[in-house]
Design a protein around this motif. Structure first.
Motif, PDB file in Angstrom:
ATOM      1  N   ALA A  29       8.320  23.666  18.410  1.00  0.00           N
ATOM      2  CA  ALA A  29       8.739  24.417  19.603  1.00  0.00           C
ATOM      3  C   ALA A  29       7.614  24.478  20.630  1.00  0.00           C
ATOM      4  CB  ALA A  29       9.175  25.825  19.208  1.00  0.00           C
ATOM      5  N   ALA A  30       6.365  24.438  20.177  1.00  0.00           N
ATOM      6  CA  ALA A  30       5.225  24.498  21.084  1.00  0.00           C
ATOM      7  C   ALA A  30       4.905  23.129  21.684  1.00  0.00           C
ATOM      8  CB  ALA A  30       4.009  25.037  20.336  1.00  0.00           C
ATOM      9  N   GLY A  31       5.740  22.118  21.397  1.00  0.00           N
ATOM     10  CA  GLY A  31       5.522  20.792  21.978  1.00  0.00           C
ATOM     11  C   GLY A  31       4.835  19.823  21.040  1.00  0.00           C
ATOM     12  N   GLY A  32       4.626  20.204  19.829  1.00  0.00           N
ATOM     13  CA  GLY A  32       4.001  19.308  18.850  1.00  0.00           C
ATOM     14  C   GLY A  32       4.951  18.201  18.437  1.00  0.00           C
ATOM     15  N   THR A  33       4.394  17.096  18.013  1.00  0.00           N
ATOM     16  CA  THR A  33       5.226  15.988  17.549  1.00  0.00           C
ATOM     17  C   THR A  33       4.814  15.604  16.131  1.00  0.00           C
ATOM     18  OG1 THR A  33       3.692  14.371  18.475  1.00  0.00           O
ATOM     19  CG2 THR A  33       5.526  15.050  19.873  1.00  0.00           C
ATOM     20  N   VAL A  34       5.762  15.061  15.412  1.00  0.00           N
ATOM     21  CA  VAL A  34       5.520  14.609  14.043  1.00  0.00           C
ATOM     22  C   VAL A  34       5.590  13.091  14.048  1.00  0.00           C
ATOM     23  CG1 VAL A  34       6.355  14.646  11.663  1.00  0.00           C
ATOM     24  CG2 VAL A  34       6.517  16.702  13.079  1.00  0.00           C
ATOM     25  N   ALA A  35       4.540  12.437  13.601  1.00  0.00           N
ATOM     26  CA  ALA A  35       4.505  10.974  13.547  1.00  0.00           C
ATOM     27  C   ALA A  35       4.715  10.530  12.107  1.00  0.00           C
ATOM     28  CB  ALA A  35       3.161  10.470  14.059  1.00  0.00           C
ATOM     29  N   GLN A  36       5.592   9.555  11.930  1.00  0.00           N
ATOM     30  CA  GLN A  36       5.806   8.992  10.601  1.00  0.00           C
ATOM     31  C   GLN A  36       4.999   7.701  10.510  1.00  0.00           C
ATOM     32  OE1 GLN A  36       9.951   8.574   9.746  1.00  0.00           O
ATOM     33  NE2 GLN A  36      10.191  10.738   9.350  1.00  0.00           N
ATOM     34  N   LEU A  37       3.993   7.729   9.678  1.00  0.00           N
ATOM     35  CA  LEU A  37       3.091   6.591   9.521  1.00  0.00           C
ATOM     36  C   LEU A  37       3.438   5.832   8.257  1.00  0.00           C
ATOM     37  CD1 LEU A  37      -0.212   8.473  10.389  1.00  0.00           C
ATOM     38  CD2 LEU A  37       1.220   7.103  11.920  1.00  0.00           C
ATOM     39  N   PRO A  38       3.050   4.562   8.181  1.00  0.00           N
ATOM     40  CA  PRO A  38       3.312   3.814   6.940  1.00  0.00           C
ATOM     41  C   PRO A  38       2.481   4.390   5.795  1.00  0.00           C
ATOM     42  CG  PRO A  38       1.970   2.499   8.429  1.00  0.00           C
ATOM     43  CD  PRO A  38       2.398   3.725   9.186  1.00  0.00           C
ATOM     44  N   SER A  39       3.054   4.391   4.629  1.00  0.00           N
ATOM     45  CA  SER A  39       2.343   4.947   3.480  1.00  0.00           C
ATOM     46  C   SER A  39       1.272   3.971   3.008  1.00  0.00           C
ATOM     47  CB  SER A  39       3.320   5.240   2.343  1.00  0.00           C
ATOM     48  OG  SER A  39       3.934   4.041   1.927  1.00  0.00           O
ATOM     49  N   PRO A  40       0.193   4.488   2.431  1.00  0.00           N
ATOM     50  CA  PRO A  40      -0.859   3.604   1.926  1.00  0.00           C
ATOM     51  C   PRO A  40      -0.371   2.882   0.668  1.00  0.00           C
ATOM     52  CG  PRO A  40      -1.322   5.875   1.346  1.00  0.00           C
ATOM     53  CD  PRO A  40      -0.120   5.896   2.237  1.00  0.00           C
ATOM     54  N   PRO A  41      -1.011   1.784   0.301  1.00  0.00           N
ATOM     55  CA  PRO A  41      -0.597   1.093  -0.926  1.00  0.00           C
ATOM     56  C   PRO A  41      -0.783   2.010  -2.128  1.00  0.00           C
ATOM     57  CG  PRO A  41      -2.653   0.180  -0.084  1.00  0.00           C
ATOM     58  CD  PRO A  41      -2.150   1.148   0.940  1.00  0.00           C
ATOM     59  N   ARG A  42       0.116   1.898  -3.078  1.00  0.00           N
ATOM     60  CA  ARG A  42       0.094   2.805  -4.231  1.00  0.00           C
ATOM     61  C   ARG A  42      -1.090   2.552  -5.156  1.00  0.00           C
ATOM     62  NH1 ARG A  42       5.560   5.098  -5.753  1.00  0.00           N
ATOM     63  NH2 ARG A  42       6.727   4.859  -3.855  1.00  0.00           N
ATOM     64  N   LYS A  43      -1.348   1.288  -5.455  1.00  0.00           N
ATOM     65  CA  LYS A  43      -2.426   0.990  -6.390  1.00  0.00           C
ATOM     66  C   LYS A  43      -3.043  -0.342  -5.983  1.00  0.00           C
ATOM     67  CE  LYS A  43      -3.198   0.637 -11.367  1.00  0.00           C
ATOM     68  NZ  LYS A  43      -2.569   0.555 -12.675  1.00  0.00           N
ATOM     69  N   PRO A  44      -4.353  -0.400  -5.850  1.00  0.00           N
ATOM     70  CA  PRO A  44      -4.951  -1.675  -5.455  1.00  0.00           C
ATOM     71  C   PRO A  44      -4.778  -2.729  -6.549  1.00  0.00           C
ATOM     72  CG  PRO A  44      -6.657  -0.106  -6.013  1.00  0.00           C
ATOM     73  CD  PRO A  44      -5.348   0.638  -6.046  1.00  0.00           C
ATOM     74  N   LEU A  45      -4.657  -3.972  -6.132  1.00  0.00           N
ATOM     75  CA  LEU A  45      -4.516  -5.057  -7.092  1.00  0.00           C
ATOM     76  C   LEU A  45      -5.837  -5.274  -7.826  1.00  0.00           C
ATOM     77  CD1 LEU A  45      -2.532  -7.628  -4.939  1.00  0.00           C
ATOM     78  CD2 LEU A  45      -1.659  -6.212  -6.797  1.00  0.00           C
ATOM     79  N   PRO A  46      -5.785  -5.608  -9.102  1.00  0.00           N
ATOM     80  CA  PRO A  46      -7.030  -5.883  -9.825  1.00  0.00           C
ATOM     81  C   PRO A  46      -7.656  -7.181  -9.313  1.00  0.00           C
ATOM     82  CG  PRO A  46      -5.139  -6.382 -11.212  1.00  0.00           C
ATOM     83  CD  PRO A  46      -4.608  -5.756  -9.955  1.00  0.00           C
ATOM     84  N   PRO A  47      -8.957  -7.342  -9.502  1.00  0.00           N
ATOM     85  CA  PRO A  47      -9.583  -8.587  -9.048  1.00  0.00           C
ATOM     86  C   PRO A  47      -9.024  -9.781  -9.825  1.00  0.00           C
ATOM     87  CG  PRO A  47     -11.123  -7.288 -10.339  1.00  0.00           C
ATOM     88  CD  PRO A  47      -9.907  -6.438 -10.128  1.00  0.00           C
ATOM     89  N   PRO A  48      -8.973 -10.948  -9.213  1.00  0.00           N
ATOM     90  CA  PRO A  48      -8.413 -12.112  -9.910  1.00  0.00           C
ATOM     91  C   PRO A  48      -9.279 -12.502 -11.102  1.00  0.00           C
ATOM     92  CG  PRO A  48      -9.380 -12.770  -7.815  1.00  0.00           C
ATOM     93  CD  PRO A  48      -9.408 -11.274  -7.860  1.00  0.00           C
ATOM     94  N   ARG A  49      -8.621 -13.052 -12.114  1.00  0.00           N
ATOM     95  CA  ARG A  49      -9.345 -13.489 -13.303  1.00  0.00           C
ATOM     96  C   ARG A  49     -10.159 -14.742 -13.000  1.00  0.00           C
ATOM     97  NH1 ARG A  49      -5.867 -13.417 -18.757  1.00  0.00           N
ATOM     98  NH2 ARG A  49      -6.834 -11.524 -19.474  1.00  0.00           N
ATOM     99  N   SER A  50     -11.236 -14.891 -13.727  1.00  0.00           N
ATOM    100  CA  SER A  50     -12.082 -16.061 -13.563  1.00  0.00           C
ATOM    101  C   SER A  50     -11.397 -17.276 -14.194  1.00  0.00           C
ATOM    102  CB  SER A  50     -13.427 -15.823 -14.240  1.00  0.00           C
ATOM    103  OG  SER A  50     -14.190 -17.010 -14.219  1.00  0.00           O
TER     104      SER A  50
END
Length: 81
Positions: A29-50
Motif C-alpha cells: 500500500a505504501a508503494g512497495g513492489t515485490v520482485a520475483q527473481l529466479p531461484s538459485p541452483p539447488r545443489k552444485p554439481l560435483p567436480p568431474p572425475r579424472s
C-alpha cells in the motif's frame, strides 16, 4: 495456507502468518513492489572425475575368492597326494 499433519503446529503459527500478511499489505500500500527473481541452483554439481587411470591401482585390487566347490576339490586332491 499449507497442509500439515500437525494441525496444532499450524494453528500455533497462525499469528505469525497473519502478521506477515498484514505487514506485506502495508508495504504494498505504501508503494512497495515485490520482485520475483529466479531461484538459485539447488545443489552444485560435483567436480568431474579424472580420466587418468593409475596402473598401480589396478594391480593392487583383490582377486575374487575361490568358490566353495573348488576349495573342496582342491582339498581332495591334496589329501590324495
Amino acid at each position: 495456507m499449507y497442509v500439515s499433519n500437525h494441525l496444532s503446529l499450524v494453528e500455533d503459527q497462525r499469528q505469525h502468518v497473519d502478521s506477515i500478511a498484514e505487514r506485506t499489505a502495508q508495504f504494498l500500500a505504501a508503494g512497495g513492489t515485490v520482485a520475483q527473481l529466479p531461484s538459485p541452483p539447488r545443489k552444485p554439481l560435483p567436480p568431474p572425475r579424472s580420466t587418468k587411470i593409475d596402473p598401480e591401482t589396478i594391480l593392487k585390487r583383490r582377486k575374487p575368492p575361490i568358490p566353495r566347490a573348488e576349495r573342496k576339490a582342491l582339498r581332495k586332491l591334496a589329501e590324495a597326494l
